[in-house]
Scaffold this active site. Structure first.
Site, PDB file in Angstrom:
ATOM      1  N   ASN A 219       0.564  -1.045   0.201  1.00  0.00           N
ATOM      2  CA  ASN A 219      -0.596  -0.316  -0.051  1.00  0.00           C
ATOM      3  C   ASN A 219       0.972   1.155  -0.051  1.00  0.00           C
ATOM      4  OD1 ASN A 219      -1.893   2.261   0.805  1.00  0.00           O
ATOM      5  ND2 ASN A 219      -2.405   0.768   2.583  1.00  0.00           N
TER       6      ASN A 219
ATOM      7  N   ARG B 219      -1.819  -2.066  -3.274  1.00  0.00           N
ATOM      8  CA  ARG B 219      -3.808  -1.053  -3.388  1.00  0.00           C
ATOM      9  C   ARG B 219      -3.883   0.008  -4.317  1.00  0.00           C
ATOM     10  NH1 ARG B 219      -5.443   2.227   1.564  1.00  0.00           N
ATOM     11  NH2 ARG B 219      -7.098   3.039   0.916  1.00  0.00           N
TER      12      ARG B 219
ATOM     13  N   HIS C 280     -12.784   3.360  -0.992  1.00  0.00           N
ATOM     14  CA  HIS C 280     -12.874   2.389  -0.093  1.00  0.00           C
ATOM     15  C   HIS C 280     -13.148   1.072  -0.487  1.00  0.00           C
ATOM     16  CE1 HIS C 280     -12.175   6.495   3.177  1.00  0.00           C
ATOM     17  NE2 HIS C 280     -10.858   5.761   2.792  1.00  0.00           N
TER      18      HIS C 280
ATOM     19  N   ARG D 121     -10.443  16.864   5.322  1.00  0.00           N
ATOM     20  CA  ARG D 121     -10.875  17.669   3.906  1.00  0.00           C
ATOM     21  C   ARG D 121     -12.469  17.723   4.646  1.00  0.00           C
ATOM     22  NH1 ARG D 121     -10.538  11.888   1.149  1.00  0.00           N
ATOM     23  NH2 ARG D 121      -7.989  11.237   2.510  1.00  0.00           N
TER      24      ARG D 121
ATOM     25  N   GLU E 160      -8.148  -3.702   4.993  1.00  0.00           N
ATOM     26  CA  GLU E 160      -7.870  -4.605   3.917  1.00  0.00           C
ATOM     27  C   GLU E 160      -7.000  -4.886   3.608  1.00  0.00           C
ATOM     28  OE1 GLU E 160      -8.214  -0.119   4.823  1.00  0.00           O
ATOM     29  OE2 GLU E 160      -9.427   0.295   3.448  1.00  0.00           O
TER      30      GLU E 160
END
Ligand code: ADP
Length: 394
Positions: free
Chosen positions: A8, A88, A177, A236, A381
């Site tokens: 990742n 990923r 996601h 964000r 994940e």
């Protein structure tokens, strides 16, 4: 005996997990501060965690140092033991809509869609190239955060703007996601003992998105063309009236890049609380600090608004509401606040279960008389990617 390496990569880091052929984590770690003054290689192996400070001037040097470290530490005895590397990738763009092998053609697709994920994809591309050079015999796959959302119906992925521009520029809701939202669908099937579940998945970490899952497929999700859309996040803003951007530019004499940076990096929990992007800091401060409490109220409200919309969107009976990721898994106050805002349904949280920190992969946090069951499921994940990779070439 072939191991699977899950990678990742961000703009300055490579997070890695090495799995055995039985999909057990054998070692993991992260290379941080790549291309910065001094890098750090963190290794977590056999219960020991070590940090090594070293120069990491490029991704290639970093990968070289990683594989050398694995050999030195006895994690592998030769490079060919790593039979597969699974990457990923945040956004596959319009041409890579499902898990794909790393080929020259697919890499070109990825490079061509860099503008869609300028913060995330360049690191992944550099990491792929470096590992191709260092482990030329390993099979390689790309796993996209956007892939699970390829089932979105057109009414969910289309923005109501000029349609010819939409088509010309491939503007659509990609959603993110997806690796974890998909894992949540599969884990919910296991927990509920049925195939094809109807679930609203709330992935609330530093970045956050909700996903409406019907019959184990994504039918809508709160992030959009980019991960800036949807609920309020750590830094964000989530959804805002787009006219605010032009107004701020004019009033504050700011460029578009400056305003976009503000929306991505200095808004959300950090911007509203004026304290921190980390929920732990804001949670601690809220009892004495009114603005911190307000930021948390706003945060929960934005999530509740999407939750009720998605509960309504799913056709048929909803099987469960699921909280996951850093905040979703750990913050009982945020979970309680989000559920309290839902007036249309009689949802009831079991206080003791909600506060209990001692659970393995999942826990039920609602009472028996709650109109819907509410679960917490730990995000997985890396394991999900390893599983996908293990069956990809079979
Ligand atoms: P990312 O989006 O970076 O993958 P994570 O899913 O790891 O994020 O979530 C990180 C966030 O989780 C942190 O910013 C922090 O706010 C929150 N978090 C982690 N542990 C706790 C905790 N015990 N209580 C509340 N919030 C937590």
């Amino acid at each position: 005996m072939s191991k699977i390496l899950v990678i990742n990569a961000g703009s300055s880091s490579i997070k890695w997990n090495l799995f055995s052929d039985k999909l057990e984590v054998e070692a993991k770690g992260v290379a941080q501060r790549i291309k910065m003054a001094s890098g750090i290689l963190t290794l977590d192996y056999k219960g020991n965690k070590t940090d090594t400070i070293t120069e990491l001037p490029t991704f290639l040097v970093t990968v070289k140092k990683l594989v050398e470290m694995w050999k030195q530490e006895g994690i592998i005895s030769n490079f060919n033991e790593i039979g597969q590397v699974a990457f990923r990738v945040v956004n596959g763009g319009p041409n890579l809509r499902k898990t794909s092998e790393v080929t020259e053609e697919n890499l070109t697709h990825l490079v061509n869609s860099i503008d869609l994920a300028p913060v995330h994809n360049p690191g992944a591309i550099e990491a792929i190239k470096a590992f191709k050079e260092m482990l030329p015999n390993a099979k390689m796959t790309m796993h996209f955060d956007t892939a699970f959302h390829s089932t979105l119906p057109k009414v969910a992925y289309t923005y109501p703007i000029n349609y010819s521009i939409t088509e010309e520029l491939n503007i659509r809701k990609y959603g993110f996601h997806g690796l974890n939202h998909h894992y949540i669908a599969l884990k919910s099937e296991e927990i509920l003992g049925k195939k094809g579940v109807n679930v609203v998945s709330l992935h609330i970490g530093n970045g956050a998105s909700l996903c409406a899952i019907q019959n184990s497929q994504s039918i809508d999700t709160s992030m959009g063309f980019t991960p800036l859309a949807g609920v309020m996040m750590g830094t964000r803003s989530g959804d805002i009236d787009p006219s605010i951007i032009a107004y701020i530019m004019k009033q504050k004499n700011m460029t578009i890049d400056e305003v976009m940076k503000m929306l991505n990096e200095q808004s959300g929990m950090l911007g509203v609380s004026q304290l921190s992007s980390d929920m732990r800091d804001v949670g601690k401060a809220r009892l004495e600090n009114e603005q911190a409490q307000f930021a948390m109220d706003l945060y929960a409200q934005r999530i509740s608004d999407y939750l009720i919309t998605y509960l309504n969107k799913i056709k048929g009976k909803v099987d469960a509401i699921v909280f996951t990721a850093g905040i979703g898994e750990n913050d009982d106050y945020v979970r309680e606040s989000v559920i309290k805002n839902i007036n249309l349904l009689k949802l009831k949280i079991d206080d003791e279960a909600n506060k209990n920190r001692n659970f393995k992969d999942y826990k039920l946090i609602s009472t028996a008389d709650s109109e819907l069951p509410i679960y917490v499921i730990r995000a997985e994940e890396e394991m999900y990617i390893a599983k996908e990779a293990s069956t990809f070439f079979k």
